[in-house]
Design a protein around this motif. Structure first.
Motif, PDB file in Angstrom:
ATOM      1  N   GLU A 219      47.549 -30.371  32.016  1.00  0.00           N
ATOM      2  CA  GLU A 219      48.749 -29.816  31.402  1.00  0.00           C
ATOM      3  C   GLU A 219      48.835 -28.298  31.478  1.00  0.00           C
ATOM      4  O   GLU A 219      49.831 -27.747  31.988  1.00  0.00           O
TER       5      GLU A 219
ATOM      6  N   PRO B 297      44.886 -35.759  30.033  1.00  0.00           N
ATOM      7  CA  PRO B 297      45.969 -34.761  29.955  1.00  0.00           C
ATOM      8  C   PRO B 297      45.453 -33.332  29.866  1.00  0.00           C
ATOM      9  O   PRO B 297      46.076 -32.402  30.395  1.00  0.00           O
TER      10      PRO B 297
ATOM     11  N   GLY C 278      55.248 -27.643  26.867  1.00  0.00           N
ATOM     12  CA  GLY C 278      55.881 -27.807  28.167  1.00  0.00           C
ATOM     13  C   GLY C 278      57.277 -27.237  28.238  1.00  0.00           C
ATOM     14  O   GLY C 278      58.023 -27.509  29.185  1.00  0.00           O
TER      15      GLY C 278
ATOM     16  N   PHE D  12      54.293 -33.268  32.696  1.00  0.00           N
ATOM     17  CA  PHE D  12      52.959 -32.999  33.250  1.00  0.00           C
ATOM     18  C   PHE D  12      52.417 -34.158  34.085  1.00  0.00           C
ATOM     19  O   PHE D  12      52.015 -33.976  35.232  1.00  0.00           O
TER      20      PHE D  12
END
Length: 917
Positions: free
Chosen positions: A11, A7, A130, A726
């Motif tokens: 991201e 991630p 996010g 993501f």
């Protein structure tokens, strides 16, 4: 795609791409949809509540954006008057200065400098979550435009007689020297004392005994109250007592506020230092005597001996003096709720001061009517009762604060104390026709932070200008917030919105619960159970985590306790989980209105879920890249598995959409998880292999399976995107072209809509039969300890014509996935065998030659015996009344859950043992 899901590698890169390319801005088309971000304090840093709250809002925002709505998620921060002033004052103190050394203007400039340099931490962290806010519209409650809106509202409400200045009791912080709201007061139980004093009757005929937890306030007593029906005292009502140490004669009054059962049934009344006493004072026209300074020291209204003493120093002296006079009857240990300022930690005093107030009842009535009529709906609906309870007994709202950072009150005074309210001094002179040589001084106070926050739904959209933004996004669609600020913020936005805009500020209010730890305890620094969302996203080593949790603690014993607990809970620190796993965890726990218990085991599971999705995508790419995926409309042949997964996807789309529309984020997450993990990954990908790897499968069949693989995955990515932005974006970029989709980002793709015509009920029923068959065989393998690689012969008993038809059509699927050597219909008596059911049909696997029956029986007996001992130990613990009574409730509950699991495991072993007889 990389082999491993990482991630950290995707991201921040994708967030930067979205923001730089304006993907979070409203489209300008479609039905308006707006959410106002509850503005976090500019001094703040991300906590689990923010993480939960923002996950919900971002899920809704991304969902409606993909649905084609003209979606605005309005960002901004609150100037946080007291908190921000404290931060900057601490900096000055470190330099050996105070704000008074700088003066008001230079101090305000210093605060602005701090805001520019350090005030963006919370917004940077929101990006890490996010949160797809339209940052081009970012607002700050002290922006010039918003400040003008605040002045306009204040002046208009004053002109309408809804704002006034008056002397009343407030919560007073003696360290910060300002009034504070109820929300800024934390009341916790502490150990104290209850002092019993004798108050002599003026005629010398005896005395009354009063009890108090604050002896120092007796200097301001102006009555003693008894219940009017109390037979012990009602004959004394109207007489007077002589107040000890002061000598003032004060009346004995009858009032139903007094509880005859509590203490002696006599209550000292100090209207200037107790909110309840103040109400009693009004009813009986009692004198109001303030005996405290703004520092909570004794002022000149008290006898000279006590003047200038700190309240607690005065307490000791007063108790000593009353004892010397023989008027101290008793001192008892007593647990009491002590109100402390959440910023200063000082004990709050009710204090009589001049403050500005809003006549809240006038503004509250239309807000109450809006909820009653359904113009504003609470989700869950039961919160409207809480709203009504607060609003129908609303008190006037104290809106002034005695600090420098904030919206300065637009009021000016002349030397005689006359007040002139206007936007600025020039307007005040013109409005009130004041001479140019009359000296005016602006009010030193600023407005309560909640005052400017109450205007947030329309001030952020440019009010008072009648612009397009206001016309488009006012009223907003939904407000997402915690229950703790329904009164402080939600209600006040409704009051101001209806009054100044003529309409409610939002149509729905979604109330979510608090985030608690795994044991259901409230997260707090003093408990050492706080989790930082960024630490969960990025990971943190053990030593840094311990240091973080114990830093600034004054009590070494508490720090040591938290140190030990942290090392036990996180022996290796916290591994990185990524934002998507954290968001999915929040969504899965978002049961309507309830508090959520955050368990790290759960997020670890959802980190694995992300990994599962990643690996599934890699499998699809390996089997479809460079291959024919049906983009040219060539003939395709869909297998049973293809038709089943397409049908199941339609049902999942219905379930997820229904859940999101009703704010059931937990049900949406559950449906997505079930489809991706169980249906798509565990079943469909396996079912695709016989087709793709078969030499006998036609080109149309292989094309059909490839097309289904990519199309279903691409749709699933869009379905999951609002919760997991993501990973879905990263995978979509590679899958979309194979599925015939174009576009630069998944964020602007249409949200999936179920197509009833694609649901093949027969395929679903047939596939469920196949899965039950395979699951039944796998269950027998597990129970009988048969290796997965060992091929098994299967006999079928009581197979109907439909069973036989399904078997004939799917024999290859079943044989491959269940690893069977042979499948035969039984003709005659059933042999000794392990069995499983598919409807009424029996699956039988003869065990002769497959296992060593005696060895397996011996193994099971040993396991049963071992398990039985553990169960006896656990049962014994729970039968012990001492243990159940003294152990923490969560420990007992854990033991009960453990026992239930052990008993279930024992039952399964016993069933396996019985099958071998």
């Amino acid at each position: 795609m990389d082999k491993t899901y990482n991630p950290d590698a995707i991201e921040q890169r994708w967030y930067q791409h979205w923001e730089n390319n304006g993907e979070f801005k409203p489209s300008g088309e479609g039905t308006p949809y707006a959410i106002m971000l509850p503005p976090p304090n500019v001094t703040g840093s991300l906590h689990m509540g923010h993480g939960f709250n923002n996950t919900i809002m971002d899920t809704l925002t991304r969902y409606h954006r993909m649905k084609g709505d003209n979606t605005l998620w309005q960002p901004g921060t609150d100037h946080a008057g007291i908190a921000t002033q404290m931060v900057v004052e601490r900096q000055l103190n470190a330099e050996g200065k105070t704000r008074h050394d700088l003066g008001r203007d230079d101090f305000i400039n210093r605060v602005w400098e701090w805001k520019e340099e350090s005030g963006g931490n919370i917004t940077r962290q929101l990006r890490r979550l996010g949160s797809s806010l339209d940052w081009s519209r970012d607002r700050f409650t002290m922006d010039a435009e918003l400040s003008e809106a605040v002045k306009r509202v204040f002046v208009q409400l004053h002109e309408e007689g809804l704002i006034y200045r008056g002397k009343r009791l407030v919560n007073w912080d003696p360290v910060l020297h300002t009034a504070v709201s109820d929300l800024e007061v934390l009341s916790e139980e502490e150990s104290g004392h209850l002092w019993h004093f004798r108050y002599p009757l003026s005629d010398g005929s005896g005395h009354l005994v009063v009890a108090t937890t604050r002896p120092e306030t007796m200097l301001g007593d102006t009555a003693v109250a008894v219940h009017p029906e109390d037979e012990r005292y009602k004959h004394l009502i109207g007489q007077t007592i002589r107040l000890p140490l002061v000598g003032r004669e004060i009346p004995i009054v009858g009032d139903e506020y007094v509880d005859p059962e509590f203490g002696s049934g006599c209550v000292k009344i100090t209207p200037a230092h107790d909110f309840n006493d103040a109400e009693v004072g009004k009813r009986h026209q009692l004198e109001v005597i303030n005996i405290l300074t703004i520092d909570a020291a004794i002022n000149d209204n008290a006898p000279e001996k006590y003047r200038g003493l700190d309240r607690y120093e005065a307490r000791d002296v007063i108790v000593h003096d009353l004892k010397e006079l023989g008027l101290l009857q008793d001192i008892q240990d007593h647990k009491l709720m002590v109100p402390r300022g959440d910023r200063s930690g000082a004990v709050i005093e009710p204090l009589l001061t001049d403050q500005w107030y809003v006549k809240a009842d006038v503004l509250a009535a239309p807000a109450v009517e809006a909820v009653k009529s359904g113009k504003v709906k609470f989700v869950p609906a039961n919160w409207d009762k809480t709203f009504f309870n607060w609003m129908e007994d609303i008190q006037d709202w104290c809106i002034s604060r005695q600090i420098w950072w904030g919206h300065r009150i637009p009021a000016w005074y002349d030397a005689a104390g006359n007040v002139y309210v206007a936007h600025d001094e020039a307007e005040a002179r013109q409005k009130y026709q004041l001479s140019a040589d009359l000296e005016l001084t602006q009010d030193e106070d600023v407005l309560d932070t909640w005052f400017s926050s109450a205007l947030w739904p329309f001030s952020t959209l440019g009010w008072p200008e009648d612009n397009t933004a206001l016309k488009t996004w006012y009223p907003g669609s939904v407000l997402v917030t915690g229950f703790d600020i329904i009164f402080f913020w939600v209600a006040r936005m409704m009051m101001m919105g209806i009054h100044f805009m003529g309409d409610v500020p939002f149509r729905e209010v979604y109330i979510h619960g608090l985030v608690r730890d795994a044991q259901g305890q409230k997260m707090s620094k003093s408990k050492g159970n706080v989790l930082d969302p960024i630490d969960i996203i990025d990971g943190i080593d053990l030593e840094t985590l311990v240091k973080k949790r114990t830093s600034g603690m004054m009590q070494p014993q508490l720090a040591a306790k938290i140190d030990k607990a942290t090392r036990k809970e996180f022996p290796e620190g916290i591994a990185p989980h990524g934002t998507d796993a954290l968001r999915f965890t929040f969504a899965s726990l978002a049961t309507t209105g309830r508090d959520i218990n955050f368990d790290m085991n759960r997020i670890a599971g959802y980190r694995n879920f992300c990994n599962k999705l990643w690996n599934a995508a890699r499998y699809v790419l390996m089997n479809t890249e460079g291959q024919d995926t049906g983009l040219d409309n060539a003939e395709v042949e869909l297998s049973l598995a293809d038709r089943w997964i397409i049908s199941t996807l339609q049902q999942t789309e219905q379930d997820v959409t229904r859940a999101l529309d009703s704010y059931r984020f937990d049900l949406a997450a559950q449906a997505i998880y079930e489809f991706i993990w169980n249906n798509y990954c565990d079943w469909y990908l396996e079912l695709s292999k016989p087709v793709l790897n078969s030499d006998s499968a036609t080109a149309a069949a292989k094309r059909g399976t490839r097309r289904t693989l990519v199309r279903v995955l691409e749709t699933t990515l869009r379905l999951a995107h609002p919760i997991m932005p993501f990973i879905t974006e990263e995978i979509w970029q590679t899958i979309a072209p194979l599925a015939g989709k174009s576009g630069s980002t998944i964020t602007r793709q249409p949200y999936p809509v179920a197509d009833a015509e694609k649901i093949d009920a027969t395929a679903v029923a047939d596939m469920e039969w196949v899965m039950q068959f395979i699951t039944g065989v796998r269950s027998i393998r597990s129970q009988m300890n048969i290796a997965p690689k060992q091929q098994l012969p299967v006999l079928l008993n009581e197979a109907s014509a439909q069973d036989q038809q399904r078997l004939q059509a799917n024999r290859d699927f079943i044989s491959r996935l269940a690893n069977l050597s042979d499948i035969q219909l039984l003709d005659g008596a059933a042999p000794a065998a392990a069995t499983a059911l598919v409807g009424k049909m029996e699956i039988l696997i003869p065990l002769e030659g497959l296992i060593d029956k005696e060895a397996e029986i011996a193994r099971l007996d040993k396991e049963i015996s071992k398990l039985d001992k553990v169960i006896q130990q656990s049962s014994g613990k729970l039968r012990n009344e001492n243990y159940v009574a003294k152990a923490p409730a969560e420990v007992v509950e854990k033991e009960r859950a453990k026992l239930a699991e052990l008993q279930q495991a024992l039952s399964q072993l016993q069933q396996q043992r019985a099958a071998l007889k």
